[in-house]
Enzyme design. Structure first.
Site, PDB file in Angstrom:
ATOM      1  N   TYR A  60     -10.768   0.120   0.748  1.00 16.01           N
ATOM      2  CA  TYR A  60      -9.521  -0.394   0.412  1.00 16.01           C
ATOM      3  C   TYR A  60      -8.658  -0.147  -0.949  1.00 16.01           C
ATOM      4  CZ  TYR A  60     -11.002  -3.400   4.207  1.00 16.01           C
ATOM      5  OH  TYR A  60     -11.424  -4.045   5.472  1.00 16.01           O
ATOM      6  N   HIS A 149     -18.605   0.238   8.241  1.00 13.81           N
ATOM      7  CA  HIS A 149     -17.027   0.382   8.384  1.00 13.81           C
ATOM      8  C   HIS A 149     -16.623   1.427   9.183  1.00 13.81           C
ATOM      9  CE1 HIS A 149     -13.407   0.014   5.759  1.00 13.81           C
ATOM     10  NE2 HIS A 149     -13.127  -0.225   6.801  1.00 13.81           N
TER      11      HIS A 149
END
Length: 337
Positions: A60, A149
């Site tokens: 992110y 992830h």
């Protein structure tokens, strides 16, 4: 206590989160650059609203999300909130840029990101390095939740190395809960059957726009006691604003989905309910869904999300959505007993 700050236990784990969580995607600069000051103010607003579940990931903002979330939480007691991050992506200044850092038009997903590249690494060493580096960026001494992830192209490797490493960390009480965060259900079902996850973060695949997860994924999680957190409930923004520039699944939304989002909005308007309120609350109708995770890039956005999460919705809205075949007929709704 209101709906959004209601404590919810994540399945069989010792971890308790608030029903509405805060994701660091937006303050990391996804689509639009956010200043450090605005990010700090947004996290402080989330705290003031009673949110105590915070999620980030190295990818992110290529580190910005974790750094900014860590700064925003620095003044609060560490035992008073739940912190989640992800493994499988390392950030390296000497690596070539990864294509997954860019959308289908070639535009970077994250504005204002540092000049580092995402490197995929689901090995045991990669998992340990990822957590160590995340803790440094977050400025904390531990994660409560560690998720693999988006291992879409690395499912076998995740099962062979990443999950065993996380299980080891859980057994050592380095983390309290483990699992995976993905935008698809097929791989998550395999993880549920072949490993020992505590929870899944399912992004964008159980929303007002799509409920295929009802067929096998959510029943499997319920059967196995795996908690599910619903992320991406606005489907990358399409259910927040179906106007020009709307996105779906992180890329420009196709016309047919824009039209469907506008149908959903029109029906909600007939009941004086904002589409965003219905989108936020819909996933919580399913017993396997423990919490909803949303990003926000400003104090105003996170305040609106919390307010809409609490807004009463008449049962007739859910009935009409089913009657007009805008959601699955067998979808549990928040109005169900």
């Amino acid at each position: 206590m209101t709906a959004h700050d209601t404590p919810v236990r994540l399945g069989r784990t010792p971890v308790t989160v608030t029903a509405l969580g805060f994701g660091a995607t937006a303050i990391a600069g996804m689509y639009t650059e956010v200043s450090d000051e605005t990010a700090q103010d947004t996290v402080e607003a989330a705290w003031a609203l009673g949110l105590r579940y915070f999620d980030a990931a190295p990818q992110y903002g290529r580190g910005n999300g974790e750094v900014r979330l860590g700064r925003g939480l620095a003044g609060y007691p560490r035992d008073d909130y739940v912190l989640s991050s992800k493994v499988g992506r390392l950030l390296r200044a000497d690596a070539p840029q990864h294509p997954d850092d860019y959308d289908s038009t070639g535009r970077p997903y994250d504005a204002g990101a540092p000049d580092v590249a995402t490197v995929y690494d689901y090995s045991r060493d990669g998992v340990l390095r990822s957590i160590e580096e995340s803790l440094t960026r977050l400025g904390t001494d531990r994660l409560d939740i560690a998720l693999v992830h988006d291992p879409d192209d690395y499912v076998d490797e995740a099962l062979a190395t990443a999950f065993p490493a996380l299980i080891e960390l859980r057994e050592q009480k380095v983390v309290s809960a483990i699992g995976a965060g993905m935008n698809q259900t097929a791989a998550l079902e395999r993880f549920a059957r072949e490993s020992d996850p505590d929870l899944f973060l399912l992004a964008g695949r159980y929303t007002l726009m799509e409920q295929a997860a009802l067929q096998s994924f959510l029943p499997l999680c319920a059967q196995r006691g795996i908690a599910v957190v619903a992320g991406g409930v606005f489907n990358s923004g399409l259910l927040a604003d179906a106007g020009p520039g709307a996105r779906y699944n992180y890329d420009p939304a196709p016309p047919d989905l824009i039209a469907r989002a506008r149908q959903l909005a029109a029906l909600c308007q007939r009941h004086d309910v904002p589409l965003k309120a219905a989108a936020l609350q819909f996933p919580m109708g399913h017993p396997a869904i423990a919490a909803v995770l949303t990003g926000a890039r400003s104090r105003a956005e996170i305040t609106e999300n919390a307010t809409l999460f609490d807004q009463p919705i008449p049962p007739e809205l859910w009935d009409d959505l089913k009657a007009e075949q805008l959601i699955a007929a067998d979808a549990p709704t928040p109005a169900d007993p």
